[in-house]
Design an enzyme around this catalytic site. Structure first.
Site, PDB file in Angstrom:
ATOM      1  N   HIS A  76       3.514  29.692 -47.182  1.00  0.00           N
ATOM      2  CA  HIS A  76       3.961  30.836 -46.379  1.00  0.00           C
ATOM      3  C   HIS A  76       5.172  30.434 -45.539  1.00  0.00           C
ATOM      4  O   HIS A  76       6.190  31.131 -45.518  1.00  0.00           O
ATOM      5  CB  HIS A  76       2.813  31.321 -45.492  1.00  0.00           C
ATOM      6  CG  HIS A  76       3.227  32.242 -44.380  1.00  0.00           C
ATOM      7  ND1 HIS A  76       3.618  33.543 -44.594  1.00  0.00           N
ATOM      8  CD2 HIS A  76       3.320  32.047 -43.042  1.00  0.00           C
ATOM      9  CE1 HIS A  76       3.931  34.105 -43.442  1.00  0.00           C
ATOM     10  NE2 HIS A  76       3.773  33.222 -42.475  1.00  0.00           N
ATOM     11  N   ASP A 105      37.458  38.611 -49.779  1.00  0.00           N
ATOM     12  CA  ASP A 105      36.219  38.030 -50.291  1.00  0.00           C
ATOM     13  C   ASP A 105      35.972  36.752 -49.490  1.00  0.00           C
ATOM     14  O   ASP A 105      36.752  36.409 -48.609  1.00  0.00           O
ATOM     15  CB  ASP A 105      36.346  37.713 -51.790  1.00  0.00           C
ATOM     16  CG  ASP A 105      34.979  37.677 -52.480  1.00  0.00           C
ATOM     17  OD1 ASP A 105      34.052  37.099 -51.902  1.00  0.00           O
ATOM     18  OD2 ASP A 105      34.857  38.251 -53.576  1.00  0.00           O
ATOM     19  N   TRP A 141       4.433  22.811 -43.550  1.00  0.00           N
ATOM     20  CA  TRP A 141       5.834  22.830 -43.979  1.00  0.00           C
ATOM     21  C   TRP A 141       6.604  21.640 -43.435  1.00  0.00           C
ATOM     22  O   TRP A 141       7.667  21.298 -43.946  1.00  0.00           O
ATOM     23  CB  TRP A 141       6.514  24.134 -43.569  1.00  0.00           C
ATOM     24  CG  TRP A 141       6.994  24.176 -42.145  1.00  0.00           C
ATOM     25  CD1 TRP A 141       6.227  24.414 -41.050  1.00  0.00           C
ATOM     26  CD2 TRP A 141       8.326  23.989 -41.683  1.00  0.00           C
ATOM     27  NE1 TRP A 141       7.001  24.369 -39.923  1.00  0.00           N
ATOM     28  CE2 TRP A 141       8.298  24.115 -40.277  1.00  0.00           C
ATOM     29  CE3 TRP A 141       9.550  23.727 -42.299  1.00  0.00           C
ATOM     30  CZ2 TRP A 141       9.442  23.983 -39.480  1.00  0.00           C
ATOM     31  CZ3 TRP A 141      10.678  23.595 -41.486  1.00  0.00           C
ATOM     32  CH2 TRP A 141      10.616  23.724 -40.104  1.00  0.00           C
ATOM     33  N   SER A 168      22.028  25.050 -51.643  1.00  0.00           N
ATOM     34  CA  SER A 168      22.401  26.465 -51.531  1.00  0.00           C
ATOM     35  C   SER A 168      22.864  26.799 -50.115  1.00  0.00           C
ATOM     36  O   SER A 168      23.905  27.432 -49.921  1.00  0.00           O
ATOM     37  CB  SER A 168      21.213  27.340 -51.927  1.00  0.00           C
ATOM     38  OG  SER A 168      21.458  28.675 -51.598  1.00  0.00           O
ATOM     39  N   SER A 169      22.095  26.353 -49.117  1.00  0.00           N
ATOM     40  CA  SER A 169      22.461  26.649 -47.726  1.00  0.00           C
ATOM     41  C   SER A 169      23.800  26.028 -47.364  1.00  0.00           C
ATOM     42  O   SER A 169      24.624  26.640 -46.681  1.00  0.00           O
ATOM     43  CB  SER A 169      21.416  26.103 -46.761  1.00  0.00           C
ATOM     44  OG  SER A 169      20.179  26.668 -47.011  1.00  0.00           O
ATOM     45  N   HIS A 252      14.753  21.006 -35.303  1.00  0.00           N
ATOM     46  CA  HIS A 252      15.047  21.831 -34.145  1.00  0.00           C
ATOM     47  C   HIS A 252      16.334  22.635 -34.299  1.00  0.00           C
ATOM     48  O   HIS A 252      16.317  23.837 -34.059  1.00  0.00           O
ATOM     49  CB  HIS A 252      14.980  21.096 -32.805  1.00  0.00           C
ATOM     50  CG  HIS A 252      14.802  22.121 -31.722  1.00  0.00           C
ATOM     51  ND1 HIS A 252      13.599  22.736 -31.514  1.00  0.00           N
ATOM     52  CD2 HIS A 252      15.681  22.741 -30.939  1.00  0.00           C
ATOM     53  CE1 HIS A 252      13.761  23.684 -30.606  1.00  0.00           C
ATOM     54  NE2 HIS A 252      15.013  23.701 -30.234  1.00  0.00           N
ATOM     55  N   GLU A 254      17.326  23.680 -36.973  1.00  0.00           N
ATOM     56  CA  GLU A 254      16.916  24.691 -37.950  1.00  0.00           C
ATOM     57  C   GLU A 254      16.375  25.953 -37.259  1.00  0.00           C
ATOM     58  O   GLU A 254      16.665  27.064 -37.698  1.00  0.00           O
ATOM     59  CB  GLU A 254      15.858  24.107 -38.884  1.00  0.00           C
ATOM     60  CG  GLU A 254      15.112  25.113 -39.758  1.00  0.00           C
ATOM     61  CD  GLU A 254      15.964  25.730 -40.861  1.00  0.00           C
ATOM     62  OE1 GLU A 254      17.067  25.222 -41.117  1.00  0.00           O
ATOM     63  OE2 GLU A 254      15.530  26.728 -41.453  1.00  0.00           O
ATOM     64  N   TYR A 256      17.322  27.207 -34.589  1.00  0.00           N
ATOM     65  CA  TYR A 256      18.452  27.998 -34.102  1.00  0.00           C
ATOM     66  C   TYR A 256      19.250  28.581 -35.252  1.00  0.00           C
ATOM     67  O   TYR A 256      19.883  29.629 -35.104  1.00  0.00           O
ATOM     68  CB  TYR A 256      19.318  27.176 -33.146  1.00  0.00           C
ATOM     69  CG  TYR A 256      18.537  26.903 -31.884  1.00  0.00           C
ATOM     70  CD1 TYR A 256      18.282  27.941 -30.993  1.00  0.00           C
ATOM     71  CD2 TYR A 256      17.965  25.681 -31.638  1.00  0.00           C
ATOM     72  CE1 TYR A 256      17.497  27.740 -29.888  1.00  0.00           C
ATOM     73  CE2 TYR A 256      17.170  25.466 -30.531  1.00  0.00           C
ATOM     74  CZ  TYR A 256      16.935  26.497 -29.665  1.00  0.00           C
ATOM     75  OH  TYR A 256      16.137  26.306 -28.570  1.00  0.00           O
ATOM     76  N   SER A 267      23.950  41.582 -30.836  1.00  0.00           N
ATOM     77  CA  SER A 267      25.153  41.768 -30.023  1.00  0.00           C
ATOM     78  C   SER A 267      26.106  42.777 -30.647  1.00  0.00           C
ATOM     79  O   SER A 267      27.010  43.269 -29.979  1.00  0.00           O
ATOM     80  CB  SER A 267      25.891  40.428 -29.858  1.00  0.00           C
ATOM     81  OG  SER A 267      25.050  39.487 -29.262  1.00  0.00           O
ATOM     82  N   HIS A 301      10.639  17.272 -28.398  1.00  0.00           N
ATOM     83  CA  HIS A 301       9.644  18.119 -27.730  1.00  0.00           C
ATOM     84  C   HIS A 301       8.601  18.639 -28.719  1.00  0.00           C
ATOM     85  O   HIS A 301       7.601  19.203 -28.309  1.00  0.00           O
ATOM     86  CB  HIS A 301      10.298  19.263 -26.932  1.00  0.00           C
ATOM     87  CG  HIS A 301      10.989  20.286 -27.765  1.00  0.00           C
ATOM     88  ND1 HIS A 301      12.099  20.960 -27.328  1.00  0.00           N
ATOM     89  CD2 HIS A 301      10.748  20.759 -28.999  1.00  0.00           C
ATOM     90  CE1 HIS A 301      12.498  21.794 -28.264  1.00  0.00           C
ATOM     91  NE2 HIS A 301      11.697  21.691 -29.289  1.00  0.00           N
ATOM     92  N   HIS A 302       8.847  18.439 -30.017  1.00  0.00           N
ATOM     93  CA  HIS A 302       7.819  18.761 -31.007  1.00  0.00           C
ATOM     94  C   HIS A 302       6.795  17.642 -31.111  1.00  0.00           C
ATOM     95  O   HIS A 302       5.836  17.749 -31.859  1.00  0.00           O
ATOM     96  CB  HIS A 302       8.458  18.986 -32.382  1.00  0.00           C
ATOM     97  CG  HIS A 302       9.394  20.161 -32.417  1.00  0.00           C
ATOM     98  ND1 HIS A 302       8.981  21.424 -32.757  1.00  0.00           N
ATOM     99  CD2 HIS A 302      10.708  20.269 -32.130  1.00  0.00           C
ATOM    100  CE1 HIS A 302      10.013  22.253 -32.702  1.00  0.00           C
ATOM    101  NE2 HIS A 302      11.074  21.582 -32.311  1.00  0.00           N
ATOM    102  N   THR A 327      20.303  30.954 -23.084  1.00  0.00           N
ATOM    103  CA  THR A 327      19.540  32.057 -23.671  1.00  0.00           C
ATOM    104  C   THR A 327      19.363  33.170 -22.648  1.00  0.00           C
ATOM    105  O   THR A 327      19.472  34.357 -22.970  1.00  0.00           O
ATOM    106  CB  THR A 327      18.171  31.561 -24.175  1.00  0.00           C
ATOM    107  OG1 THR A 327      18.357  30.345 -24.877  1.00  0.00           O
ATOM    108  CG2 THR A 327      17.532  32.570 -25.099  1.00  0.00           C
ATOM    109  N   LYS A 330      22.403  35.270 -22.461  1.00  0.00           N
ATOM    110  CA  LYS A 330      22.502  36.236 -23.545  1.00  0.00           C
ATOM    111  C   LYS A 330      21.649  37.466 -23.268  1.00  0.00           C
ATOM    112  O   LYS A 330      22.102  38.603 -23.407  1.00  0.00           O
ATOM    113  CB  LYS A 330      22.100  35.605 -24.885  1.00  0.00           C
ATOM    114  CG  LYS A 330      22.994  34.452 -25.281  1.00  0.00           C
ATOM    115  CD  LYS A 330      22.852  34.081 -26.734  1.00  0.00           C
ATOM    116  CE  LYS A 330      23.515  35.074 -27.631  1.00  0.00           C
ATOM    117  NZ  LYS A 330      24.964  35.014 -27.621  1.00  0.00           N
ATOM    118  N   ARG A 449      -4.436  25.233 -34.957  1.00  0.00           N
ATOM    119  CA  ARG A 449      -3.757  25.898 -36.051  1.00  0.00           C
ATOM    120  C   ARG A 449      -4.121  25.219 -37.373  1.00  0.00           C
ATOM    121  O   ARG A 449      -4.716  24.153 -37.368  1.00  0.00           O
ATOM    122  CB  ARG A 449      -2.239  25.862 -35.828  1.00  0.00           C
ATOM    123  CG  ARG A 449      -1.676  24.472 -35.835  1.00  0.00           C
ATOM    124  CD  ARG A 449      -0.227  24.430 -35.385  1.00  0.00           C
ATOM    125  NE  ARG A 449       0.676  24.924 -36.411  1.00  0.00           N
ATOM    126  CZ  ARG A 449       1.963  24.550 -36.528  1.00  0.00           C
ATOM    127  NH1 ARG A 449       2.472  23.697 -35.657  1.00  0.00           N
ATOM    128  NH2 ARG A 449       2.727  25.034 -37.464  1.00  0.00           N
TER     129      ARG A 449
END
Lengths: 544, 186
Positions: A76, A105, A141, A168-169, A252, A254, A256, A267, A301-302, A327, A330, A449
Site C-alpha cells: 500500500h 514542450d 516500505w 523515472s523520477s 525525509h 522524500e 517534502y 498557492s 527524527h525518524h 511552514t 506558508k 502500527r
C-alpha cells in the site's frame, strides 16, 4: 507507423490509435498518461488499504493471515508513494509547467516518454510479487534490514522496481529543471514564475539529490543478500542502524517531495477564488527553499528510539521544529490571501481549503512527534499513522484532486458538474476525518502500527476508522464519474479559455481545450498576467 | 520542435551534464555514507563501537583504587540456533586502569560445524571509547564444530578517563552464524 504524413513538422494533431500513446513525446499526452497511471495506482493502493481496514474492523484474525497483512501495509505504501502521489505530481508538472512558463514542450521530450513508460514495468515487477513464493514484500516500505533480507523470491523484484521508479523520477526531475531554467518565455524572471513552477523546481532538485541515495541503499541490500557484502549484516561487521540513517537521508526529503508540489497547487488555486494576488509571493518561495534545505538535516527524527547521544536527539529535535517556521509562513500567507478577498467556493477551492485546514492538523501532530522525549511514546504507534496520513491524504492527495478539478476544464474544454464536485468534497472531507482522526487516540492509547490484530480496548476507534475508510473509497467513484463523463467524454458544459473568473497566468491565455501544441513561438507576457501572479510592492494597495 | 528555445542548445546540454553529474555524485555519496558512518561512530563511540584490539604493552596499567565501576556482561545468540553462549559471571566490579580477564563460553549443541562471529557493543554509548580490550573472541571469526564447547577469554581494562558519571558499563555480545559469509569470502 502505417500512416503517411505529408508533414513538414508534427504541427498536425496527434497520431491515431494506441501508437500515439506509446510513441508520444508530447508533454500533454505524457501528462495525461502519468495521471491515468496514478489514477489506476491510487485505485490498487486504495483496495489494499481497504483490506487492511477490513482486517482491523474487529480484533482477532478474520480475513487475512498476518504475513499477507504485512504485505498489504508494505505494498500500500510503496504503491501510493511511488505509483500514486509522485506520478500524479509529475503528470501535473508535464501538463502545466510548459504552459505556465510559455514553452512548447519539456526540454527533453524523448526522455520524458521513456521516463513514463518504465513506470508500468516497474509496477508490474512490484505487483507480480503478490503471486510469488514467500509472498510480496512485508517488511514495511522502509525496508529495514535484517527483516527485509528475509523476504522471499519477491526481494530482487522489489529492489529492481525501486531502481526503475528512481530512474523515472530522476528523468522527470531533470526534464522539469532544464525546462524551467532554459525555456521560460521572455520577461518571466525566476521571481515572476507561477508558484506551482517554483514548487516543482525545488521538488526536482530534492528528487535529484535523494533518489540516487535510495538507489544506493537498496543496492547495498541487494548485494548483502546475494553477493556476500556486509553493509548491514552485523555478523560481517556491518550495522543495520546505518541503513536507517541512509534510508532516512533519502526518506525525509522524500516527504517534502510529496508535499511541495501540493503547496504550489494550493498557492495557485487560493488566489484564483479569493480574487486577490497571493500574499507574500517572495516569502512563499523562500519558505519552500528553507523547507527543502532543512529537510536534509532532520532525518534522524525518524530514529529517536534507535539510540543516539543526547546532543543528537536535541539537534534533530530543534532542527525539526524549525521547519514549522517556514511552514507557518506558508499557512499564514494562504490565510492572508483569503483575508478580505471576494471568495467563492467552487470545488477546487473547497479542496484547497480542506488542504490548508487538514494539512495543518497533520503539521501539528508532526510537531508533537518532533519532541524527542514524547516521541518515545508515539514511535511506531497509530499516532504516527494518523500523522502521516493527515499530511498525505487531505494534504498531498486533496491538492492533486483540487488541481485536477481546477485544470481539467482547460485540458478537456468541458466543465465537471459543480454539484457532484461539492458532494464529492464534503463526503471526502467527512470520511477522511472519520478514518484518520480516531487513529490519533488509538495510537496515544498504545496501539502499535503494522499489526493485523489488536487488544480489544482499541476496537471502537478501529471500527470508526474502518467505516470512514470504506466511505472515503466509495465517495471517490463520484469523482471518477464526474471527471470521466463530464470532462473526458465531454458531456459537461463547454469551458471558456479563462475558465475561472480570477485565474491568471499564461496557461489561461490559450483556448480550452488546450491545443495539442501551445506556445510554438514564445508568448509575450502582458504586464497584468505578471502582476496578477506576483504581489509587486507597488501594485499592492495598502490594506488597513 | 520549433524555434522557441530561449537559450542555446549547447547551454541545455551543459545543464543536462551538470544535473547528470549531480545524480551520479549523489549515488556515490550514498556509498560514501558507509565509511563516513564508520568514522563518526569511531570518533564518538556512537552505537557502542569500541576501538579495535589493543596491544598488551600499549595498555599501561594505572589502577584507580578509589573508583569502582560495575561491568555487566550480556550475551545473545542471534540465529535462534541451539547454541550455548554466556559469560562465567554476570557482572564484576572493577577499578579503572586495571586489566581483568573474564571467560566466556560457546557451545554447539547441534550436529553441524559452524563458523561464528560475535559482535560487541557497549552501553552507555559514552563509555564505549574507554573500553580497552587486549583480547576478545569478537575480534575474529571462531569455528564452532558440532558438539564443541569452547572457552574464550576477554581481557579488558576501563580507561581511567572514563567519564565520572558512568558507574555501570555493559558489554554486550551477539553471536552470529557467519558460516555463509566465511565461505563467500574464500
Amino acid at each position: 507507423m502505417s500512416e503517411h504524413h505529408d508533414s513538414h513538422h508534427d504541427d498536425h494533431g496527434p497520431e491515431k490509435g494506441i501508437m500515439r500513446w506509446i510513441k508520444t513525446t508530447n508533454h500533454k499526452d505524457l501528462g495525461t498518461l502519468y495521471l491515468w497511471f496514478a489514477f489506476i495506482m491510487f485505485f490498487i493502493g486504495g483496495v489494499m488499504s481497504l483490506i487492511i481496514r477490513l482486517e482491523l474492523f474487529s480484533p482477532g484474525l478474520q480475513w487475512v493471515n498476518p504475513e499477507f497483512f504485512n504485505s498489504m501495509t508494505t505494498m500500500h505504501a510503496l504503491i501510493m508513494i511511488f505509483g500514486g502521489v509522485m506520478p500524479a505530481f509529475t503528470g501535473l508538472a508535464n501538463w502545466m509547467v510548459p504552459m505556465m512558463v510559455g514553452a512548447s514542450d519539456l526540454a527533453l521530450p524523448r526522455v520524458n516518454n521513456w521516463g513514463f513508460w518504465i513506470l508500468p514495468f516497474a509496477f508490474t515487477l512490484l505487483l507480480s510479487t503478490l503471486f510469488m513464493g514467500g509472498g510480496a514484500p512485508a517488511s514495511g516500505w522502509t525496508m529495514y534490514p535484517p527483516l527485509v533480507l528475509q523476504t522471499g523470491d519477491a526481494f530482487p523484484f522489489m529492489i529492481f522496481a525501486i531502481h526503475l521508479m528512481g530512474i523515472s523520477s530522476i528523468t522527470g526531475a531533470i526534464n522539469v529543471i532544464v525546462t524551467i531554467l532554459n525555456m521560460r518565455a521572455p520577461g518571466m524572471t525566476l521571481l515572476k514564475m507561477p508558484l506551482f513552477v517554483w514548487s516543482w523546481l525545488i521538488t526536482a532538485y530534492l528528487l535529484i539529490a535523494t533518489m540516487p541515495v535510495l538507489a544506493g541503499a537498496v543496492t547495498m541490500l541487494l548485494t548483502d543478500k546475494y553477493f556476500g557484502t556486509s553493509f548491514f549484516t552485523a555478523a560481517g561487521g556491518g550495522d543495520p542502524v546505518m541503513y536507517q540513517h541512509i534510508f532516512w537521508f533519502f526518506g525525509h526529503p522524500e516527504v517534502y517531495i510529496l508535499i511541495l508540489p501540493a503547496f504550489g497547487i494550493v498557492s495557485t488555486i487560493i488566489p484564483t477564488f479569493a480574487r486577490k494576488t497571493l500574499f507574500g509571493y517572495d516569502s512563499m518561495v523562500y519558505a519552500m527553499a528553507s523547507i527543502a534545505f532543512l529537510s536534509f538535516i532532520v532525518w534522524a527524527h525518524h530514529m529517536f528510539t534507535v539510540g543516539m547521544p543526547l546532543a543528537g536527539e536535541l539537534f534533530f529535535m530543534f532542527a525539526t521544529m524549525l521547519i514549522a517556521v517556514p511552514t507557518g509562513v506558508k499557512v499564514f500567507n494562504w490565510v492572508a490571501t483569503m483575508w478580505r478577498g471576494s471568495m467563492t467556493f467552487e470545488t477546487p477551492m473547497l479542496f484547497a481549503l480542506g488542504f490548508v485546514f487538514l494539512f495543518t492538523i497533520g503539521g501539528f501532530s508532526g510537531l508533537m512527534l518532533a519532541i524527542a522525549p514524547a516521541d518515545f511514546q508515539y514511535h511506531d504507534s497509530y499516532f504516527v499513522v494518523a500523522h502521516f496520513h493527515y499530511v498525505l491524504v487531505p494534504g498531498a492527495v486533496f491538492s492533486i484532486i483540487a488541481g485536477m478539478y481546477y485544470w481539467m476544464p482547460k485540458w478537456t474544454g468541458h466543465m465537471y458538474h459543480e454539484g457532484l464536485g461539492k458532494l464529492h468534497f464534503w463526503l471526502s472531507a467527512i470520511a477522511i476525518n472519520l478514518t484518520f482522526f480516531p487513529q490519533h487516540f488509538a495510537g496515544l492509547a498504545g496501539m502499535p502500527r503494522r499489526i493485523p490484530d489488536y487488544a480489544v480496548q482499541f476496537t471502537d476507534w478501529n471500527v470508526i476508522s474502518s467505516i470512514g475508510a470504506f466511505f472515503f473509497f466509495i465517495a471517490q467513484f463520484i469523482m471518477a464519474y464526474n471527471w470521466i463523463v463530464n470532462c473526458v467524454m465531454r458531456k459537461g458544459a463547454p469551458a471558456t479559455a479563462r475558465v475561472w473568473e480570477g485565474a491568471h497566468g499564461l496557461e489561461w491565455t490559450v483556448p480550452s481545450p488546450a491545443p495539442y501544441h501551445t506556445f510554438e513561438t514564445p508568448p509575450v507576457i502582458s504586464e497584468s498576467e505578471i502582476t496578477a501572479v506576483h504581489d509587486e510592492p507597488a501594485a499592492a494597495p495598502s490594506r488597513a | 520542435m520549433s524555434a522557441d528555445k530561449q537559450r542555446s542548445p549547447r547551454q541545455r546540454v551543459w545543464h543536462l551534464a551538470r544535473l547528470g553529474g549531480l545524480v551520479l555524485g549523489m549515488f556515490a555519496f550514498g556509498y560514501a555514507l558507509v565509511p563516513l558512518y564508520g568514522l563518526v561512530c569511531d570518533i564518538t563511540g556512537l552505537n557502542g563501537k569500541t576501538d579495535g584490539i589493543q596491544l598488551q604493552d600499549s595498555v599501561a596499567e594505572a589502577p584507580d583504587q578509589d573508583r569502582v565501576v560495575r561491568v555487566e556482561f550480556l550475551t545473545t545468540v542471534n540465529n535462534s540456533l541451539d547454541w550455548g553462549f554466556g559469560a562465567e559471571t554476570n557482572a564484576i566490579e572493577v577499578h579503572p586502569g586495571k586489566l581483568y580477564t573474564v571467560n566466556f563460553f560457546a557451545e554447539n549443541r547441534t550436529a553441524q560445524d559452524y563458523i561464528t562471529q560475535a559482535t560487541p557493543s557497549v552501553v552507555p554509548w559514552n563509555a564505549a571509547r574507554y573500553v580497552r580490550k587486549t583480547e576478545c573472541f569478537c575480534f575474529s571469526q571462531q569455528t564452532l564444530d558440532a558438539g564443541e564447547y569452547k572457552q574464550m577469554p576477554v581481557r579488558f581494562m576501563l580507561d581511567p578517563a572514563l567519564p565520572p558519571e558512568v558507574t555501570t558499563v555493559t558489554l554486550s555480545y551477539t553471536l552470529f552464524d557467519a558460516t555463509g559469509l566465511a565461505q563467500a569470502a574464500q
